[in-house]
Design a protein around this motif. Sequence first.
Motif, PDB file in Angstrom:
ATOM      1  N   ILE A 156       0.820  -1.107   0.070  1.00 55.16           N
ATOM      2  CA  ILE A 156       0.029   0.072   0.220  1.00 55.16           C
ATOM      3  C   ILE A 156       0.915   1.240   0.132  1.00 55.16           C
ATOM      4  CG2 ILE A 156      -2.100   1.167   1.089  1.00 55.16           C
ATOM      5  CD1 ILE A 156      -2.612  -1.416   2.507  1.00 55.16           C
ATOM      6  N   TYR A 157       2.106   1.108   0.546  1.00 55.06           N
ATOM      7  CA  TYR A 157       2.958   2.417   0.554  1.00 55.06           C
ATOM      8  C   TYR A 157       3.300   2.564  -0.833  1.00 55.06           C
ATOM      9  CZ  TYR A 157       3.013   3.574   5.618  1.00 55.06           C
ATOM     10  OH  TYR A 157       2.863   3.866   6.812  1.00 55.06           O
ATOM     11  N   ALA A 158       3.532   1.614  -1.527  1.00 52.90           N
ATOM     12  CA  ALA A 158       3.997   1.538  -2.977  1.00 52.90           C
ATOM     13  C   ALA A 158       2.980   1.689  -3.850  1.00 52.90           C
ATOM     14  CB  ALA A 158       5.061   0.249  -3.350  1.00 52.90           C
ATOM     15  N   SER A 159       2.733   0.944  -4.973  1.00 52.98           N
ATOM     16  CA  SER A 159       1.508   1.411  -5.785  1.00 52.98           C
ATOM     17  C   SER A 159       0.830  -0.016  -5.826  1.00 52.98           C
ATOM     18  CB  SER A 159       2.107   1.505  -7.212  1.00 52.98           C
ATOM     19  OG  SER A 159       1.279   1.308  -8.062  1.00 52.98           O
ATOM     20  N   ILE A 160      -0.580   0.028  -5.616  1.00 49.97           N
ATOM     21  CA  ILE A 160      -1.278  -1.067  -5.472  1.00 49.97           C
ATOM     22  C   ILE A 160      -1.658  -1.653  -6.812  1.00 49.97           C
ATOM     23  CG2 ILE A 160      -3.562  -1.696  -4.725  1.00 49.97           C
ATOM     24  CD1 ILE A 160      -3.536   0.375  -2.564  1.00 49.97           C
ATOM     25  N   TYR A 161      -1.726  -0.749  -7.763  1.00 51.29           N
ATOM     26  CA  TYR A 161      -2.015  -1.018  -9.185  1.00 51.29           C
ATOM     27  C   TYR A 161      -1.138  -1.741  -9.886  1.00 51.29           C
ATOM     28  CZ  TYR A 161      -6.913   0.621  -9.727  1.00 51.29           C
ATOM     29  OH  TYR A 161      -8.241   0.869  -9.643  1.00 51.29           O
ATOM     30  N   GLU A 162       0.171  -1.326  -9.577  1.00 46.27           N
ATOM     31  CA  GLU A 162       1.485  -2.097  -9.998  1.00 46.27           C
ATOM     32  C   GLU A 162       1.377  -3.380  -9.425  1.00 46.27           C
ATOM     33  OE1 GLU A 162       4.899   0.400 -10.404  1.00 46.27           O
ATOM     34  OE2 GLU A 162       5.768  -1.518  -9.834  1.00 46.27           O
ATOM     35  N   TYR A 163       0.990  -3.696  -8.317  1.00 45.60           N
ATOM     36  CA  TYR A 163       0.885  -4.967  -7.299  1.00 45.60           C
ATOM     37  C   TYR A 163      -0.250  -5.837  -8.206  1.00 45.60           C
ATOM     38  CZ  TYR A 163      -0.363  -8.536  -3.728  1.00 45.60           C
ATOM     39  OH  TYR A 163      -0.525  -9.378  -3.307  1.00 45.60           O
ATOM     40  N   GLN A 165      -1.611  -5.391 -11.088  1.00 43.39           N
ATOM     41  CA  GLN A 165      -1.416  -5.773 -12.561  1.00 43.39           C
ATOM     42  C   GLN A 165      -0.152  -6.669 -13.064  1.00 43.39           C
ATOM     43  OE1 GLN A 165      -3.013  -2.549 -15.376  1.00 43.39           O
ATOM     44  NE2 GLN A 165      -2.282  -1.316 -13.614  1.00 43.39           N
ATOM     45  N   GLN A 166       1.035  -6.401 -12.008  1.00 45.85           N
ATOM     46  CA  GLN A 166       2.253  -7.011 -12.214  1.00 45.85           C
ATOM     47  C   GLN A 166       2.340  -8.334 -11.604  1.00 45.85           C
ATOM     48  OE1 GLN A 166       4.777  -5.258 -14.132  1.00 45.85           O
ATOM     49  NE2 GLN A 166       3.389  -3.448 -14.863  1.00 45.85           N
ATOM     50  N   THR A 167       2.230  -8.274 -10.221  1.00 47.99           N
ATOM     51  CA  THR A 167       2.439  -9.391  -9.404  1.00 47.99           C
ATOM     52  C   THR A 167       1.296 -10.223  -9.535  1.00 47.99           C
ATOM     53  OG1 THR A 167       3.621  -7.847  -7.728  1.00 47.99           O
ATOM     54  CG2 THR A 167       3.172  -9.936  -7.096  1.00 47.99           C
ATOM     55  N   LEU A 168       0.196  -9.721  -9.234  1.00 54.20           N
ATOM     56  CA  LEU A 168      -0.963 -10.755  -9.382  1.00 54.20           C
ATOM     57  C   LEU A 168      -1.404 -11.377 -10.920  1.00 54.20           C
ATOM     58  CD1 LEU A 168      -3.556  -9.358  -6.717  1.00 54.20           C
ATOM     59  CD2 LEU A 168      -1.921 -11.205  -6.320  1.00 54.20           C
ATOM     60  N   GLY A 169      -1.381 -10.363 -11.788  1.00 56.54           N
ATOM     61  CA  GLY A 169      -1.496 -10.807 -13.067  1.00 56.54           C
ATOM     62  C   GLY A 169      -3.077 -10.414 -13.492  1.00 56.54           C
ATOM     63  N   LEU A 170      -3.622  -9.575 -12.703  1.00 61.10           N
ATOM     64  CA  LEU A 170      -5.054  -9.448 -12.990  1.00 61.10           C
ATOM     65  C   LEU A 170      -5.041  -8.380 -14.108  1.00 61.10           C
ATOM     66  CD1 LEU A 170      -6.481  -9.208  -9.584  1.00 61.10           C
ATOM     67  CD2 LEU A 170      -6.422 -11.005 -10.952  1.00 61.10           C
ATOM     68  N   LYS A 171      -5.867  -8.497 -14.880  1.00 61.64           N
ATOM     69  CA  LYS A 171      -6.121  -7.488 -16.095  1.00 61.64           C
ATOM     70  C   LYS A 171      -7.457  -6.613 -16.149  1.00 61.64           C
ATOM     71  CE  LYS A 171      -3.093  -9.501 -19.404  1.00 61.64           C
ATOM     72  NZ  LYS A 171      -3.109 -10.754 -20.306  1.00 61.64           N
ATOM     73  N   ILE A 172      -7.059  -5.219 -16.012  1.00 63.21           N
ATOM     74  CA  ILE A 172      -7.980  -4.509 -15.887  1.00 63.21           C
ATOM     75  C   ILE A 172      -8.887  -4.299 -17.048  1.00 63.21           C
ATOM     76  CG2 ILE A 172      -8.680  -1.840 -15.158  1.00 63.21           C
ATOM     77  CD1 ILE A 172      -6.104  -2.052 -12.946  1.00 63.21           C
ATOM     78  N   GLY A 173     -10.246  -4.324 -16.760  1.00 58.43           N
ATOM     79  CA  GLY A 173     -10.917  -4.282 -17.986  1.00 58.43           C
ATOM     80  C   GLY A 173     -11.884  -2.747 -18.472  1.00 58.43           C
ATOM     81  N   GLY A 174     -12.007  -1.976 -17.239  1.00 54.53           N
ATOM     82  CA  GLY A 174     -12.526  -0.702 -17.286  1.00 54.53           C
ATOM     83  C   GLY A 174     -13.128  -0.279 -16.151  1.00 54.53           C
TER      84      GLY A 174
END
Lengths: 237, 237
Positions: A156-163, A165-174
């Motif tokens: 949370i201190y860093a970037s949640i969105y990076e986590y 998308q990058q680490t969890l590999g979830l893809k944001i659709g909209g």
Amino acid sequence: MNKYEEIANELRRRIAESEYAEGEMLPDQIALSKEFNVSRMTLKKAIDIIAMEGLVFRKRGVGTFVLKSALWNTSDSKIDDYTGLSKQFPNKKVESKIILFDIVFPSKELQSLLMIEENDPVYHIKRLRIIDNKPYILEETYFVAGLVQQLTEETIYASIYEYIQQTLGLKIGGAYRKIHADLPNELDLLELNCTESTPILEVEQVVYLTNGTPFEYSTSRSRYDTRAYTITDIIKQ
Amino acid sequence: MNKYEEIANELRRRIAESEYAEGEMLPDQIALSKEFNVSRMTLKKAIDIIAMEGLVFRKRGVGTFVLKSALWNTSDSKIDDYTGLSKQFPNKKVESKIILFDIVFPSKELQSLLMIEENDPVYHIKRLRIIDNKPYILEETYFVAGLVQQLTEETIYASIYEYIQQTLGLKIGGAYRKIHADLPNELDLLELNCTESTPILEVEQVVYLTNGTPFEYSTSRSRYDTRAYTITDIIKQ
DNA sequence: AAGTGGTCTAGACCACACA
DNA sequence: GTGTGGTCTAGACCACTTT
């Protein structure tokens, strides 16, 4: 990187640096496809992209022109950006202050927004985003814990969105968003360095994965004089 | 009508009538291109369109699935609406009070925003839009007089956008918008029934014709508690 | 290995604007 | 007519997921 993305990048650069000036015509598609050594279909795809972004417009039978408006090149947040603040402000110091970090069960309203049951836990986070030592955005976020797993304070201190998308590999659709102005609440007064008559801009959003599953509900609040949202809207003919 | 548009229409119909049900997979692209007797590129373009609309999503290596979400499909009350307030509120009384109606020469900033010269006149209009007897939006608009010709007070009392599209036959191509919160100014205090600590939501926009020519710059201001903007944003995969 | 969607090609023809 | 962008093809290869 695909060829058409690379070409779109190069065309964006040329427009930004006025190699193709406002109102001027670009070289025609055949010339450009020869220059970049790609087929005309591929080149056209690159132009499709920057046309969608509102950088150029095309007139059949005439040519492709650089479209510009002073508003275009502002530093305002583009609304459809999921890279996180650190990427949006590469030259600035981006920090977070965690005000709250908890796991809770969702309210009725949250259940409906995130399409989950009452026993599906959610992370509940309040963060103050700080840019160049100035308070910038007060975020309150709920993540579906079953999807955004093993969230830690560190992340949370860093970037949640990076986590996500990058680490969890979830893809944001909209996302589905609502923008409105508001009066400051108590937390705003405390954290955003404002008074009771400082207007607040709030963006409320539900973010979806590519398969349509909602995974986040959040509100982002900023002082009226620190943030604006821009939207480019091109009607498909 | 292009082939890909016809195919997109047919696919929309099949999804709407549940011939392809929610969550189910569509036939693969090769099968569909054979069915419609088109190349795979053309078929894919049709699917690109309905994917952009949020009807389906694709997983490389897997297939194309019908996506459904209540929010997604009710997204028709979108920000990109050029029908005018009377159409947006069909069951309410929509009135206008004209505060100012003039023709002027543009400022430097306006020249740049509307891509016109200093001797190209613009209409300058301030209107208060009133809905069900309540002040709703305070609009300040500049129209390029060379494009929006023969604007009369009568038209301004009715719908300018209807005049532009129906009578003049101009086609709107898109808009660039900026949304922010603001402090009330003097006119807001006077017309929007607010105090000095009432937050204001302002939408600033440049609207373009299909050929890329800007024809309008306007700001629309509302009290924070009377209006919000919604945006549905689907990421292109 | 088989099947899916994504990209890319080289070339053809069409629709449109303008001289 | 010439030159522009728009559509479409038939086939190739790539990236990814599942078996």
